[in-house]
Scaffold this motif. Sequence first.
Motif, PDB file in Angstrom:
ATOM      1  N   LEU A  83       0.825  -1.140  -0.111  1.00  0.00           N
ATOM      2  CA  LEU A  83      -0.020  -0.077  -0.078  1.00  0.00           C
ATOM      3  C   LEU A  83       0.806   1.328  -0.054  1.00  0.00           C
ATOM      4  CD1 LEU A  83      -2.862  -0.839   2.655  1.00  0.00           C
ATOM      5  CD2 LEU A  83      -2.811  -1.036   0.054  1.00  0.00           C
ATOM      6  N   ALA A 130      -6.287   1.894   5.591  1.00  0.00           N
ATOM      7  CA  ALA A 130      -5.545   0.523   5.260  1.00  0.00           C
ATOM      8  C   ALA A 130      -6.061  -0.646   5.218  1.00  0.00           C
ATOM      9  CB  ALA A 130      -4.415   0.667   6.001  1.00  0.00           C
ATOM     10  N   GLY A 134      -6.442  -2.969   2.236  1.00  0.00           N
ATOM     11  CA  GLY A 134      -5.615  -4.092   2.412  1.00  0.00           C
ATOM     12  C   GLY A 134      -6.361  -5.323   2.126  1.00  0.00           C
ATOM     13  N   THR A 172      -4.408  -8.878   5.225  1.00  0.00           N
ATOM     14  CA  THR A 172      -4.617  -7.591   5.291  1.00  0.00           C
ATOM     15  C   THR A 172      -3.908  -7.115   6.634  1.00  0.00           C
ATOM     16  OG1 THR A 172      -6.819  -8.296   4.537  1.00  0.00           O
ATOM     17  CG2 THR A 172      -6.585  -6.273   6.129  1.00  0.00           C
ATOM     18  N   VAL A 175      -0.094  -5.988   5.375  1.00  0.00           N
ATOM     19  CA  VAL A 175      -0.076  -4.771   4.524  1.00  0.00           C
ATOM     20  C   VAL A 175      -0.584  -3.569   5.418  1.00  0.00           C
ATOM     21  CG1 VAL A 175      -0.404  -5.845   2.348  1.00  0.00           C
ATOM     22  CG2 VAL A 175      -2.420  -4.925   3.640  1.00  0.00           C
ATOM     23  N   VAL A 176      -1.229  -3.747   6.643  1.00  0.00           N
ATOM     24  CA  VAL A 176      -1.653  -2.749   7.511  1.00  0.00           C
ATOM     25  C   VAL A 176      -0.362  -2.333   8.216  1.00  0.00           C
ATOM     26  CG1 VAL A 176      -3.027  -1.897   9.344  1.00  0.00           C
ATOM     27  CG2 VAL A 176      -4.371  -2.830   7.161  1.00  0.00           C
TER      28      VAL A 176
END
Length: 500
Positions: A83, A130, A134, A172, A175-176
């Motif tokens: 991201l 995010a 994500g 998820t 990536v957060v």
Amino acid sequence: MISAFANTWRIPELRDRILFTLAMIIIVRLGVHITLPGVDGTVIKAYMDAQSKADPSNPAGGLNAMLAVFSGGGLQQAGVFALGIMPYISASIMIQLMTAVVPKLARLSREDGGRQKITQFTRYMTIVIALVQGFFVARTLTHPASMPYLSGIEKYGVLVRDQSMLWYALVTATVVAGTMLLMWIGDQITDRGIGNGTSVIITVNIVSSLPGALIQAWHFFVTGKDVSPFNSWKMLLMIVMLLVVIAGTIALTQAQRRIAVQYAKRVVGRKQFGGQTQYLPLKVNYAGVMPIIFATAVLSLPPMMLKWMFPTQKWSLKIYEALTGGGTWYYVLGAIFIFFFSYFWVATMFQPSQISEDLKRNGGYVPGVRPGKPTAEFLDFTMTRLTFAGAIFLTLIFILPVVVGAVVNLPPSSPVLHFFGGTSLLILVGVVLDVMRQVETHLIQKHYDGFLRKGKIKGRYDRLAQTGAAASKVALVYLWTVIAVLVVFGTAVWIYNRGH
């Protein structure tokens, strides 16, 4: 200027800040290449190798280039920093606009400790954004053919084999966490390094795509198929045009209208205050790169949604090609959005009434203009004309790839033209100038010459001071030791893979 670069290493604090910033940059680039859990890295590698040899005239490169600005290739690499810093930027823009519109947030921003609360709200909103993005990244990895930046990857194998809910949650969360780590790194660079951390991260992501664009340009103009000697002259012409465009962008980015402000004389005891003339600088490009970011974001969202929801419909494909391939409607709508967002940004961020009241309270006035409401109207009228000139400048930067592409026979969405205009060029110029201003400030404070023999680099020096002390030498030694170990390990893995 060369002596100024040499003098930067003679100031211990400045040297430590530069070394710390470089270390953080290396960590940012390493995170891009760490593949997400459950994703087949060999498929990604085969796809990226094929992309590096792709024809730069591919019209799908425009959206890929835009994504590379904020993710640094993390989306294509399916990395931990997939991201990028974009959720934090989106949250910051939303909070900033809400601060200008919502009276309660405006009052909070002027209170003691209010900025810390607004920063906290921004971070909470970053997590929410995010999380949503994500999930969509995980969804895209399971259906890569629906997204243009992974188009064709299914030919190299199955990207994700385990598509359970546990995997969705894991990706998820990863990536957060990567976005939050980037946000923390940006804050550390701002406090302990050189430059604005968020802007430096974006700039590094932009520069990371420069070698690949240069290699593609070399293959296309010099060593590719059906290459004529005239094509080599085209590449030389592109280099000259790039230098001219950068010089013009620097000049217009620093251009400003200086409004004379006279302060009344005051006698306090035996001392006399005021009576001197100062200047209120109004930048021609007051909105900076924000209108282009808003315009490209608005234009990139519909084709991505249409590609995902209606992948086979003819009308959907026509709209997709018009908005991603650099068609006429793309630039017509882009110019309209740039003008709208330029005036919208200035209307929300530039407050002539507040500036007028501050001048009146401090005994200042614009010569020939009455204090109070007339001064606010004068500043508003002046800023309106400057905004029109700034919007024209941004529009020219936006359509510049079309002109350069027409000269060298490349579509405007080609990655090779990625550095001739638009978001990338303005961010690069702005960040480099900010970093040079900070370095020059340190040099002048230590009685060294700056980058310019006469005068200083123009800019806003009120936001250049770092709020934290430079990183300690012990921390720098540990940090660079870890980086050296990672580099040695990575080199060994690369040599092993080359041998097999």
